[in-house]
Design a protein around this motif. Structure first.
Motif, PDB file in Angstrom:
ATOM      1  N   ASN A 130       0.818  -1.218   0.000  1.00 35.39           N
ATOM      2  CA  ASN A 130       0.000   0.000   0.000  1.00 35.39           C
ATOM      3  C   ASN A 130       0.847   1.260   0.000  1.00 35.39           C
ATOM      4  OD1 ASN A 130      -2.481  -1.213  -0.177  1.00 35.39           O
ATOM      5  ND2 ASN A 130      -2.900  -1.187   2.014  1.00 35.39           N
ATOM      6  N   ILE A 131       1.846   1.298   0.893  1.00 33.83           N
ATOM      7  CA  ILE A 131       2.732   2.464   1.004  1.00 33.83           C
ATOM      8  C   ILE A 131       4.175   1.994   0.919  1.00 33.83           C
ATOM      9  CG2 ILE A 131       3.490   4.381   2.471  1.00 33.83           C
ATOM     10  CD1 ILE A 131       0.763   4.434   3.762  1.00 33.83           C
ATOM     11  N   PRO A 132       4.961   2.501  -0.043  1.00 31.80           N
ATOM     12  CA  PRO A 132       4.605   3.590  -0.964  1.00 31.80           C
ATOM     13  C   PRO A 132       4.165   3.161  -2.363  1.00 31.80           C
ATOM     14  CG  PRO A 132       6.968   3.293  -1.001  1.00 31.80           C
ATOM     15  CD  PRO A 132       6.425   2.234  -0.043  1.00 31.80           C
ATOM     16  N   THR A 133       4.151   1.852  -2.676  1.00 31.81           N
ATOM     17  CA  THR A 133       3.924   1.443  -4.065  1.00 31.81           C
ATOM     18  C   THR A 133       2.616   1.982  -4.631  1.00 31.81           C
ATOM     19  OG1 THR A 133       5.267  -0.563  -3.856  1.00 31.81           O
ATOM     20  CG2 THR A 133       3.656  -0.521  -5.625  1.00 31.81           C
ATOM     21  N   PHE A 134       1.473   1.565  -4.038  1.00 32.08           N
ATOM     22  CA  PHE A 134       0.197   1.875  -4.662  1.00 32.08           C
ATOM     23  C   PHE A 134      -0.352   3.247  -4.328  1.00 32.08           C
ATOM     24  CE2 PHE A 134      -0.240  -2.864  -5.051  1.00 32.08           C
ATOM     25  CZ  PHE A 134      -0.204  -2.869  -6.434  1.00 32.08           C
ATOM     26  N   SER A 135      -0.077   3.752  -3.149  1.00 34.90           N
ATOM     27  CA  SER A 135      -0.672   5.025  -2.753  1.00 34.90           C
ATOM     28  C   SER A 135       0.176   6.239  -3.121  1.00 34.90           C
ATOM     29  CB  SER A 135      -0.927   5.034  -1.245  1.00 34.90           C
ATOM     30  OG  SER A 135       0.276   4.807  -0.540  1.00 34.90           O
ATOM     31  N   GLY A 166       1.649  -7.622  -9.206  1.00 38.65           N
ATOM     32  CA  GLY A 166       2.463  -8.137  -8.109  1.00 38.65           C
ATOM     33  C   GLY A 166       3.878  -8.460  -8.521  1.00 38.65           C
ATOM     34  N   ASP A 167       4.287  -7.977  -9.698  1.00 43.41           N
ATOM     35  CA  ASP A 167       5.626  -8.265 -10.206  1.00 43.41           C
ATOM     36  C   ASP A 167       6.649  -7.202  -9.830  1.00 43.41           C
ATOM     37  OD1 ASP A 167       4.686 -10.550 -11.465  1.00 43.41           O
ATOM     38  OD2 ASP A 167       4.272  -9.520 -13.354  1.00 43.41           O
ATOM     39  N   GLU A 168       6.188  -6.050  -9.323  1.00 41.78           N
ATOM     40  CA  GLU A 168       7.118  -4.939  -9.096  1.00 41.78           C
ATOM     41  C   GLU A 168       6.722  -4.143  -7.862  1.00 41.78           C
ATOM     42  OE1 GLU A 168       8.853  -3.185 -12.785  1.00 41.78           O
ATOM     43  OE2 GLU A 168       7.916  -1.358 -12.034  1.00 41.78           O
ATOM     44  N   VAL A 169       7.719  -3.790  -7.064  1.00 36.40           N
ATOM     45  CA  VAL A 169       7.534  -2.930  -5.897  1.00 36.40           C
ATOM     46  C   VAL A 169       8.212  -1.601  -6.183  1.00 36.40           C
ATOM     47  CG1 VAL A 169       8.099  -2.586  -3.461  1.00 36.40           C
ATOM     48  CG2 VAL A 169       7.334  -4.833  -4.259  1.00 36.40           C
ATOM     49  N   LEU A 170       7.495  -0.504  -5.971  1.00 36.59           N
ATOM     50  CA  LEU A 170       7.999   0.842  -6.238  1.00 36.59           C
ATOM     51  C   LEU A 170       8.228   1.574  -4.919  1.00 36.59           C
ATOM     52  CD1 LEU A 170       5.390   1.722  -9.009  1.00 36.59           C
ATOM     53  CD2 LEU A 170       7.734   0.927  -9.377  1.00 36.59           C
ATOM     54  N   VAL A 171       9.366   2.263  -4.807  1.00 36.44           N
ATOM     55  CA  VAL A 171       9.685   2.987  -3.580  1.00 36.44           C
ATOM     56  C   VAL A 171      10.168   4.395  -3.931  1.00 36.44           C
ATOM     57  CG1 VAL A 171      10.240   0.872  -2.326  1.00 36.44           C
ATOM     58  CG2 VAL A 171      12.058   2.089  -3.513  1.00 36.44           C
ATOM     59  N   GLN A 172      10.587   5.145  -2.897  1.00 37.79           N
ATOM     60  CA  GLN A 172      10.995   6.534  -3.082  1.00 37.79           C
ATOM     61  C   GLN A 172      12.434   6.759  -2.634  1.00 37.79           C
ATOM     62  OE1 GLN A 172       7.483   9.434  -2.282  1.00 37.79           O
ATOM     63  NE2 GLN A 172       7.466   8.026  -0.559  1.00 37.79           N
ATOM     64  N   GLN A 175       6.223   4.427 -19.348  1.00 44.18           N
ATOM     65  CA  GLN A 175       6.389   4.208 -17.916  1.00 44.18           C
ATOM     66  C   GLN A 175       5.091   3.723 -17.276  1.00 44.18           C
ATOM     67  OE1 GLN A 175       7.764   8.115 -16.927  1.00 44.18           O
ATOM     68  NE2 GLN A 175       9.922   7.625 -17.270  1.00 44.18           N
ATOM     69  N   LYS A 176       3.966   4.292 -17.688  1.00 44.33           N
ATOM     70  CA  LYS A 176       2.676   3.877 -17.137  1.00 44.33           C
ATOM     71  C   LYS A 176       2.388   2.421 -17.470  1.00 44.33           C
ATOM     72  CE  LYS A 176       0.719   8.522 -17.630  1.00 44.33           C
ATOM     73  NZ  LYS A 176      -0.308   9.336 -18.312  1.00 44.33           N
ATOM     74  N   LYS A 177       2.551   2.065 -18.738  1.00 42.20           N
ATOM     75  CA  LYS A 177       2.217   0.706 -19.163  1.00 42.20           C
ATOM     76  C   LYS A 177       3.157  -0.324 -18.538  1.00 42.20           C
ATOM     77  CE  LYS A 177       0.011   2.036 -23.502  1.00 42.20           C
ATOM     78  NZ  LYS A 177       0.092   2.040 -24.982  1.00 42.20           N
ATOM     79  N   GLU A 178       4.429   0.009 -18.422  1.00 45.13           N
ATOM     80  CA  GLU A 178       5.392  -0.944 -17.864  1.00 45.13           C
ATOM     81  C   GLU A 178       5.251  -1.077 -16.345  1.00 45.13           C
ATOM     82  OE1 GLU A 178       9.401  -0.169 -18.924  1.00 45.13           O
ATOM     83  OE2 GLU A 178       9.087  -0.473 -21.077  1.00 45.13           O
ATOM     84  N   HIS A 179       5.279   0.029 -15.654  1.00 42.14           N
ATOM     85  CA  HIS A 179       5.420  -0.032 -14.203  1.00 42.14           C
ATOM     86  C   HIS A 179       4.086  -0.147 -13.463  1.00 42.14           C
ATOM     87  CE1 HIS A 179       9.716   0.597 -14.458  1.00 42.14           C
ATOM     88  NE2 HIS A 179       9.482   1.545 -15.340  1.00 42.14           N
ATOM     89  N   LEU A 180       3.034   0.498 -13.948  1.00 46.69           N
ATOM     90  CA  LEU A 180       1.748   0.352 -13.276  1.00 46.69           C
ATOM     91  C   LEU A 180       1.223  -1.073 -13.430  1.00 46.69           C
ATOM     92  CD1 LEU A 180      -0.088   3.712 -14.104  1.00 46.69           C
ATOM     93  CD2 LEU A 180       1.405   3.143 -12.185  1.00 46.69           C
ATOM     94  N   GLY A 181       1.318  -1.589 -14.649  1.00 52.82           N
ATOM     95  CA  GLY A 181       0.860  -2.957 -14.866  1.00 52.82           C
ATOM     96  C   GLY A 181       1.644  -3.960 -14.047  1.00 52.82           C
ATOM     97  N   ALA A 182       2.977  -3.768 -13.978  1.00 47.83           N
ATOM     98  CA  ALA A 182       3.814  -4.700 -13.215  1.00 47.83           C
ATOM     99  C   ALA A 182       3.478  -4.649 -11.732  1.00 47.83           C
ATOM    100  CB  ALA A 182       5.288  -4.368 -13.442  1.00 47.83           C
ATOM    101  N   ALA A 183       3.221  -3.456 -11.200  1.00 48.95           N
ATOM    102  CA  ALA A 183       2.871  -3.329  -9.781  1.00 48.95           C
ATOM    103  C   ALA A 183       1.520  -3.975  -9.500  1.00 48.95           C
ATOM    104  CB  ALA A 183       2.858  -1.861  -9.377  1.00 48.95           C
ATOM    105  N   ILE A 184       0.553  -3.734 -10.361  1.00 52.44           N
ATOM    106  CA  ILE A 184      -0.793  -4.291 -10.156  1.00 52.44           C
ATOM    107  C   ILE A 184      -0.757  -5.813 -10.225  1.00 52.44           C
ATOM    108  CG2 ILE A 184      -3.098  -4.442 -11.183  1.00 52.44           C
ATOM    109  CD1 ILE A 184      -2.723  -1.449 -11.984  1.00 52.44           C
TER     110      ILE A 184
END
Length: 412
Positions: A94-99, A124-130, A113-122
């Motif tokens: 939830n934090i920080p990947t999706f929110s 469950g293939d990718e975790v995004l941080v800051q 970037q939207k197609k690659e990273h949003l799809g991968a996160a949704i």
């Protein structure tokens, strides 16, 4: 159901209820799963749960269909979150990947970037941080010293970041760096998407006073990024960072439309826990204790209504985006209040109670009490935003506002 049929919120809720019961394990309230974010196994389990949500058609509920989501409104997400209460959810994502990170890419990123990273996160293939805060910067995010130098079609990153939540478990990070040292500090920044295992990235975990090692620090030594790693425009990174901070304040305040499930320390459920705690410690008939529990319940009620009202007003344009600082600030005040009340109710059990969840956890939680007033920017910064952007009070004086950053004195 045909493609033209529109599923109502209640139909969606009932479908979610049936699917959850058949596909997701319930949380044992006496032995809930760990949610510290410190362990690789927790992250693997969170990813597996996210993959399960995706396969079941309940992932990325409010993200657009073209990027892997369902393209539904917040009411559908709220319905799912209510039905998912009591079930295992990938809360670590939830934090920080999706929110925070995913909505920032949705608002500011390129189509690629939207197609690659949003799809991968949704999926469950990718975790995004800051990668935002820096050792020398404090709360002055625009004063970053990490630099990005152009080298042909590539960028070379050097510098350091700190207090990066869950970075050790991430795949990509939104990294703010300085690309023009002759521009004023807010106008010489660029946001990048950095692959965390890139050569030259040295990531180290930080042990906190409560024993957690979730936070990380990173050192960049000639990290090479491609030109398409830029999020937004070159030298317009502050616009991206401002949007990112908007999503972070929204997330910290509990108003994000992109998260599923509620955490074990959700302040909106704290008063229920305090009733049980008062009974467990034999204080249920104490007038002062009952007043404290009532105070927690009142704050919970106000917080729930404030989140709904402010989020709806921002979405409709009735209030500007900085209004999300209202729920961010109220969350911090409520979290402090609940922490203090919990400690008072637990008494000596907060330091010498049974190992595990319960009173002893309240004592451990008190050690990190300040976190609520720092996440998403400090509470003082939230008050500044509210006074300047909502109440139209005079802006705080800044001596370096229009000065080239190369001429600004700094500790780095």
């Amino acid at each position: 159901m045909t493609e033209t049929a529109i599923e109502t919120v209640e139909e969606f809720r009932l479908r979610a209820r049936t699917w959850l019961a058949a596909n997701v394990a319930r949380v044992d309230p006496e032995a809930p799963p760990p949610s510290s974010g410190d362990d690789d196994a927790e992250w693997l389990h969170a990813r597996e749960l996210q993959k399960r949500l995706y396969a079941g058609g309940f992932a990325g509920i409010c993200f657009p269909k073209e990027y892997g989501g369902l393209g539904l409104s917040h009411e559908y997400q709220e319905a799912f979150t209510e039905e998912a209460d009591g079930y295992e959810m990938p809360l670590l994502l939830n934090i920080p990947t999706f929110s925070i990170c995913a909505p920032t890419i949705l608002d500011m990123g390129s189509e690629k970037q939207k197609k690659e990273h949003l799809g991968a996160a949704i999926r469950g293939d990718e975790v995004l941080v800051q990668f935002l805060s820096e050792p020398s910067g404090g709360s002055d995010l625009a004063g970053v010293l990490t630099r990005a130098d152009r080298d042909g079609d590539e960028w070379v990153i050097n510098g350091a970041k700190i207090w990066s939540t869950s970075a050790y478990a991430g795949d990509y990070a939104l990294c703010l760096a300085r690309t023009d040292w002759n521009a004023p500090k807010h106008r010489g920044l660029t946001m990048f998407l950095m692959k965390i295992d890139s050569p030259g990235v040295d990531l180290r975990r930080i042990k906190q006073v409560n024993g957690s090692t979730e936070f990380c620090e990173e050192f960049f030594d000639n990290v090479v990024l491609p030109a398409d790693a830029v999020v937004g425009e070159v030298n317009d990174g502050w616009t991206v960072a401002s949007r990112q901070l908007f999503h972070e304040r929204t997330a910290v305040g509990g108003g994000s439309q992109y998260t599923s499930g509620r955490g074990v320390r959700d302040t909106r459920k704290a008063s229920d826990d305090f009733v049980a705690l008062a009974r467990e410690t034999g204080q249920a008939d104490d007038v002062h204790v009952r007043e404290l529990v009532g105070q927690a319940y009142a704050h919970r009620t106000v917080q729930e209504q404030l989140i709904k009202r402010v989020a709806a007003a921002v979405a409709s344009g009735e209030l500007p985006a900085p209004a999300m600082s209202l729920i961010r600030l109220f969350h911090a005040e409520t979290d402090w209040l609940n922490t203090d009340i919990g400690l008072e109710l637990a008494g000596s059990y907060a330091v010498a109670g049974p190992v595990g969840r319960g009173p002893l956890e309240l004592g451990t939680g008190y050690l990190s009490r300040q976190a609520a007033s720092l996440g998403g920017g400090s509470s003082e910064m939230s008050r500044n935003l509210i006074s300047e952007r909502l109440l139209q009070m005079p802006r705080e004086y800044a001596a370096d506002r229009d000065v080239p950053f190369s001429e600004v004195k700094h500790s780095g």
